[in-house]
Design an enzyme around this catalytic site. Sequence first.
Site, PDB file in Angstrom:
ATOM      1  N   LYS A  14       0.666  -1.125   0.408  1.00 45.13           N
ATOM      2  CA  LYS A  14       0.019   0.159  -0.068  1.00 45.13           C
ATOM      3  C   LYS A  14       1.074   0.987   0.436  1.00 45.13           C
ATOM      4  O   LYS A  14       0.607   1.875  -0.759  1.00 45.13           O
ATOM      5  CB  LYS A  14      -1.058  -0.209   1.413  1.00 45.13           C
ATOM      6  CG  LYS A  14      -1.401  -1.140   1.096  1.00 45.13           C
ATOM      7  CD  LYS A  14      -2.890  -0.984   2.114  1.00 45.13           C
ATOM      8  CE  LYS A  14      -2.610  -1.499   4.010  1.00 45.13           C
ATOM      9  NZ  LYS A  14      -1.673  -2.359   3.728  1.00 45.13           N
ATOM     10  N   ARG A  89      -9.661   0.504   9.076  1.00 50.30           N
ATOM     11  CA  ARG A  89      -9.270  -0.916   8.985  1.00 50.30           C
ATOM     12  C   ARG A  89     -10.585  -1.737   9.920  1.00 50.30           C
ATOM     13  O   ARG A  89     -10.336  -2.852  10.618  1.00 50.30           O
ATOM     14  CB  ARG A  89      -8.817  -0.962  10.230  1.00 50.30           C
ATOM     15  CG  ARG A  89      -6.693  -0.581   9.544  1.00 50.30           C
ATOM     16  CD  ARG A  89      -5.835  -0.958   9.997  1.00 50.30           C
ATOM     17  NE  ARG A  89      -4.723  -1.748   9.641  1.00 50.30           N
ATOM     18  CZ  ARG A  89      -4.101  -0.965   8.917  1.00 50.30           C
ATOM     19  NH1 ARG A  89      -4.313   0.238   8.264  1.00 50.30           N
ATOM     20  NH2 ARG A  89      -2.955  -2.318   9.230  1.00 50.30           N
ATOM     21  N   ARG A 128      11.693  -6.356   5.040  1.00 45.86           N
ATOM     22  CA  ARG A 128      12.099  -4.610   5.630  1.00 45.86           C
ATOM     23  C   ARG A 128      12.298  -4.418   7.250  1.00 45.86           C
ATOM     24  O   ARG A 128      13.124  -3.397   7.530  1.00 45.86           O
ATOM     25  CB  ARG A 128      10.955  -4.598   5.423  1.00 45.86           C
ATOM     26  CG  ARG A 128      10.833  -2.844   5.789  1.00 45.86           C
ATOM     27  CD  ARG A 128       8.879  -2.056   5.706  1.00 45.86           C
ATOM     28  NE  ARG A 128       8.527  -2.647   6.400  1.00 45.86           N
ATOM     29  CZ  ARG A 128       6.671  -2.391   6.071  1.00 45.86           C
ATOM     30  NH1 ARG A 128       5.981  -1.204   5.005  1.00 45.86           N
ATOM     31  NH2 ARG A 128       6.031  -2.236   7.082  1.00 45.86           N
ATOM     32  N   ARG A 134      11.201  -0.029  12.124  1.00 46.36           N
ATOM     33  CA  ARG A 134       9.320  -0.314  12.570  1.00 46.36           C
ATOM     34  C   ARG A 134       9.617  -2.063  13.540  1.00 46.36           C
ATOM     35  O   ARG A 134       9.905  -2.400  13.228  1.00 46.36           O
ATOM     36  CB  ARG A 134       8.457  -0.227  10.572  1.00 46.36           C
ATOM     37  CG  ARG A 134       7.980   0.398  11.088  1.00 46.36           C
ATOM     38  CD  ARG A 134       6.526   0.647   9.999  1.00 46.36           C
ATOM     39  NE  ARG A 134       5.733  -0.799   9.871  1.00 46.36           N
ATOM     40  CZ  ARG A 134       4.939  -0.509   9.286  1.00 46.36           C
ATOM     41  NH1 ARG A 134       4.651   0.252   8.317  1.00 46.36           N
ATOM     42  NH2 ARG A 134       3.307  -1.107  10.189  1.00 46.36           N
ATOM     43  N   ARG A 146      -0.653  -8.969  13.134  1.00 49.48           N
ATOM     44  CA  ARG A 146      -1.477  -8.134  12.612  1.00 49.48           C
ATOM     45  C   ARG A 146      -1.940  -8.626  11.588  1.00 49.48           C
ATOM     46  O   ARG A 146      -2.788  -8.320  11.122  1.00 49.48           O
ATOM     47  CB  ARG A 146      -0.008  -7.301  11.681  1.00 49.48           C
ATOM     48  CG  ARG A 146       0.823  -6.309  12.849  1.00 49.48           C
ATOM     49  CD  ARG A 146       1.945  -6.303  12.085  1.00 49.48           C
ATOM     50  NE  ARG A 146       2.246  -4.744  11.145  1.00 49.48           N
ATOM     51  CZ  ARG A 146       2.446  -4.374   9.962  1.00 49.48           C
ATOM     52  NH1 ARG A 146       4.600  -5.529  10.384  1.00 49.48           N
ATOM     53  NH2 ARG A 146       2.998  -4.507   8.949  1.00 49.48           N
TER      54      ARG A 146
END
Length: 193
Positions: A14, A89, A128, A134, A146
């Site tokens: 996204k 969401r 990542r 993060r 998640r």
Amino acid sequence: MFNLILFGPPGSGKGTQSERLIARYGLKHLSTGDILRSEIANQTRLGMEAKTLMDRGELVPDEVVIGMIRSALDNNPEAKGFLFDGFPRTKAQSVALDTLLSEKGEGINVVLALEVTEEELIKRLLNRGLTSGRTDDVNESVIRARIAEYHKKTSSVADHYREFDKVVGVKGEGTVDEIFDALCEEIEKRKVA
Ligand code: AP5
Ligand code: MG
């Protein structure tokens, strides 16, 4: 206005595709994840409360993110349109967004839903996590939490917009360019319609 929801599970691309889409179409990018991370970086009270939930891979409360989006819409009266990334969401967030937009005589034009296998999502996010800083990317169990949260609470957002025939699935695997082209093709169809 042209208002677009870029929808998809964690790691579906996204953010990556949003950057390109806003450059091409001149939309204002609204990512609730990015706004929350900037609150954390600024050590605001809201940020500190959200961080505990985000680090566990859980959603922050609806009223918090709806308030953030309400302010963002009010603060950008000149926008040609908005690209919503990571919002809505939950079903409640979808209903709130529809209301906020309809108060301005606007609505969602299309929901583009990136489709990526769970195996690929986990691979991308762990990768990542090696460099992003993060805290929700470093640990596979948080990444799985998640994704579970997405299935439990977020997939209903697509069901909501399907009722209005606004959801288009787009294959989210392949090169970034290929996926961008597929997204643009769908936008062009709707923009001229
Ligand atoms: P948020 O920041 O929205 O994160 P997310 O949805 O979990 O998704 P990501 O940002 O991790 O992935 P993405 O789909 O943007 O993919 P990206 O382009 O980065 O939310 C974080 C947290 O904030 C939530 O868990 C929740 O706690 C809270 N929150 C946020 N919004 C909320 C809301 N509305 N309500 C309640 N809570 C909320 O790509 C991922 C990786 O893949 C990158 O490394 C990228 O380089 C790579 N990649 C991209 N495309 C490709 C490709 N085609 N091939 C290979 N690799 C690719
Ligand atoms: Mg993102």
